[in-house]
Write an enzyme that holds these catalytic residues in place. Structure first.
Site, PDB file in Angstrom:
ATOM      1  N   LYS A 136      27.957  47.386  17.689  1.00  0.00           N
ATOM      2  CA  LYS A 136      28.984  47.455  16.640  1.00  0.00           C
ATOM      3  C   LYS A 136      28.746  48.663  15.747  1.00  0.00           C
ATOM      4  O   LYS A 136      29.692  49.332  15.326  1.00  0.00           O
ATOM      5  CB  LYS A 136      28.983  46.165  15.822  1.00  0.00           C
ATOM      6  CG  LYS A 136      29.983  46.183  14.661  1.00  0.00           C
ATOM      7  CD  LYS A 136      30.046  44.853  13.936  1.00  0.00           C
ATOM      8  CE  LYS A 136      31.058  44.920  12.785  1.00  0.00           C
ATOM      9  NZ  LYS A 136      31.248  43.620  12.127  1.00  0.00           N
ATOM     10  N   HIS A 273      44.841  44.334  60.162  1.00  0.00           N
ATOM     11  CA  HIS A 273      45.708  44.137  58.996  1.00  0.00           C
ATOM     12  C   HIS A 273      45.658  42.699  58.488  1.00  0.00           C
ATOM     13  O   HIS A 273      46.670  42.088  58.163  1.00  0.00           O
ATOM     14  CB  HIS A 273      47.142  44.558  59.322  1.00  0.00           C
ATOM     15  CG  HIS A 273      47.236  45.972  59.827  1.00  0.00           C
ATOM     16  ND1 HIS A 273      46.880  47.059  59.064  1.00  0.00           N
ATOM     17  CD2 HIS A 273      47.609  46.461  61.037  1.00  0.00           C
ATOM     18  CE1 HIS A 273      47.043  48.165  59.778  1.00  0.00           C
ATOM     19  NE2 HIS A 273      47.484  47.832  60.977  1.00  0.00           N
TER      20      HIS A 273
END
Length: 510
Positions: A136, A273
């Site tokens: 922070k 696929h």
């Protein structure tokens, strides 16, 4: 006043070298517990944190850095005169760097026979709190959570090249790290409480590798894994040879593995696929591959093969005769590996296949959200089947119906699979109507369709699919049942002496 670095790490990799480098640069080191002992034993001067706080570690170490003398030193804004005044009034010294990584929660979960008490005690409290405080206040405090950053940070300090941008990047890494850590804890508690779909769902993944591109060259992509692996997963595979996996390789390989997990006998699965183009079962893995290849020798070209037995030289010779992108197996014999690795680019993956169960959810992203569902782990045995027709299928037909049912579960809907002698001979995938999928599967099967069985992933809304099957020579059908017009299909089967069974379970795959 000397700069101060607070060091408290679970992963002590290279920490002595890093701390020594900081001392050489004029830092004063504060440390705790095991880290303090490691540093002092290595001759690195370090101050115990309780000398800073004036308060001893208590509650078996649960409380040691949760103190204003620590967090005041981390959170004070150096540009705020009032903050600095309060530090002076309370005799708090600023802390300029935090080097912390957290209790090994993930590693604890993965240990065999670990107790709930051990799991709970490995939930870090002080570590994330210090990291968040430092992150922070990144403008004034450098925060380091990753040992991989140690060398570059020391180099930057020596060269006086540390800047605010680096501080912010390190802080961003911290918040990703603590979010990942908290997500693992949150998901552990979900397993304990049995909540399936809580009010918020937190998923976390760790990067495996960047990919050259996504489905298409203009798309960017990367591969991430679940940090805790407890089932069959491509992320656990070890690549032994060949080019890096692509985005589409990973998709197809995952599909092949999911299909292979359905079968216990020696089985080979070929995928193109994300649909199976050939599944074969045999007495040996070489037989199984031959059967899978013969199921569709055209589509297998450039495909992916997954096999559930050790690849021997006989199987390797067969595999080497065609162009394949990937071969996945539990292992490769020395001779098999020598044969297959002659091809420079083929990817050879070794993967443990004994773990078949997966308790994870299936996530599908949509724009602005995600769909979450449990995995389709539904299994049907012959005792679950309801014979809907006058003719009961033979034992051989039942075996092939169940073989085909396992296959059709992994074919894009609408899906139809024809099988014979434990070999897929026709696959109709992803069609807008079911009879269209049947016609594709039947056309692919050709003369082989005579005496075959058919599996449908969902019920027949009308008898046209059954009629196509009968014309092709199919002798038995498996489908979920449940259509308002089931009787129409049953009647057609009875008229032609065809057996049909209901599974009572649908397998849509979109």
């Amino acid at each position: 006043m000397k700069k101060r670095a607070l060091i408290s790490v679970s992963d002590k990799q290279n920490i002595v070298e890093f701390a020594s480098g900081l001392v050489d640069l004029g830092f004063e080191i504060i440390s705790t517990g095991g880290t303090l002992s490691v540093l002092q034993d290595a001759g690195v001067p370090a101050i115990p944190v309780d000398q800073v706080t004036g308060f001893p570690e208590i509650l078996d170490g649960r409380v040691k850095t949760l103190h204003p003398m620590v967090h005041g030193g981390l959170l004070a804004k150096r540009s705020n005169p009032d903050h600095l005044k309060q530090l002076e009034e309370n005799q708090i010294n600023p802390i300029d760097m935090v080097v912390v990584n957290l209790y090994p929660f993930k590693q604890t979960l993965e240990r065999n026979g670990v107790s709930k008490e051990d799991i709970i005690e490995n939930i870090d409290i002080g570590g994330p709190t210090m990291l968040r405080s430092a992150a922070k206040n990144f403008v004034d405090v450098m925060v380091v959570v990753d040992p991989k950053d140690y060398n570059s940070i020391l180099e930057g300090l020596r060269n006086n090249s540390i800047n605010l941008e680096l501080h912010q990047r390190l802080a961003a890494k911290v918040f990703r790290h603590t979010a990942n850590y908290d997500a693992m804890i949150a998901n552990y508690f979900l397993t304990q409480t049995g909540e399936k779909f809580p009010e918020t769902y937190t998923a976390t993944y760790e990067k495996v590798q960047s990919l050259r591109y996504g489905e298409n060259p203009h798309q960017e992509a990367a591969f991430y894994k679940n940090p805790i692996q407890n089932g069959l997963s491509l992320a656990t595979a070890k690549q032994l040879h060949g080019k890096e996996l692509s985005y589409n390789n990973i998709q197809d390989a995952n599909a092949a593995i999911e299909i292979l997990a359905e079968y216990d006998e020696p089985t080979a699965v070929a995928v193109k696929h994300m649909n199976p183009c050939g599944i074969g079962m045999g007495e040996s893995i070489a037989d199984a591959f031959r059967v899978a290849f013969e199921a569709d020798p055209v589509s297998i070209f450039g495909g992916i093969i997954a096999l559930n037995r050790v690849i021997d030289s006989q199987t390797a010779e067969q595999l080497s005769e065609i162009f394949l992108e990937i071969i996945i197996a539990p292992s490769f014999s020395e001779k098999a590996f020598e044969i297959l690795s002659r091809k420079k680019n083929i990817r050879l993956l070794r993967m443990e296949m004994s773990k078949k169960d997966s308790t994870t959810h299936k996530l599908t992203t949509i724009d602005g959200g995600v769909l979450i569902q449990s995995r389709d782990n539904g299994v049907i045995e012959d005792s679950n089947l309801e014979v809907a027709t006058e003719r009961t299928p033979s034992k051989e037909e039942i075996e092939n119906l169940l073989f085909a049912w396992k296959a059709v579960k992994h074919v894009k809907s609408n899906a139809i699979v024809l099988a014979k002698d434990k070999q897929t001979i026709g696959v109709g995938a992803g069609q807008m109507n079911r009879v269209g999928a049947a016609r594709i599967a039947i056309e692919q099967a050709g003369e082989k369709a005579i005496g075959s069985v058919m599996a449908s992933d969902a019920f027949f809304p009308m008898p046209d699919t059954v009629e196509e099957a009968i014309k092709a020579g199919v002798t038995a059908i498996i489908q979920p049942g449940g259509s308002k017009r089931d009787q129409d299909s049953i009647d057609v089967c009875n008229q032609h002496g065809i057996a049909m069974v209901f599974s009572g379970m649908r397998h849509f795959k979109h």
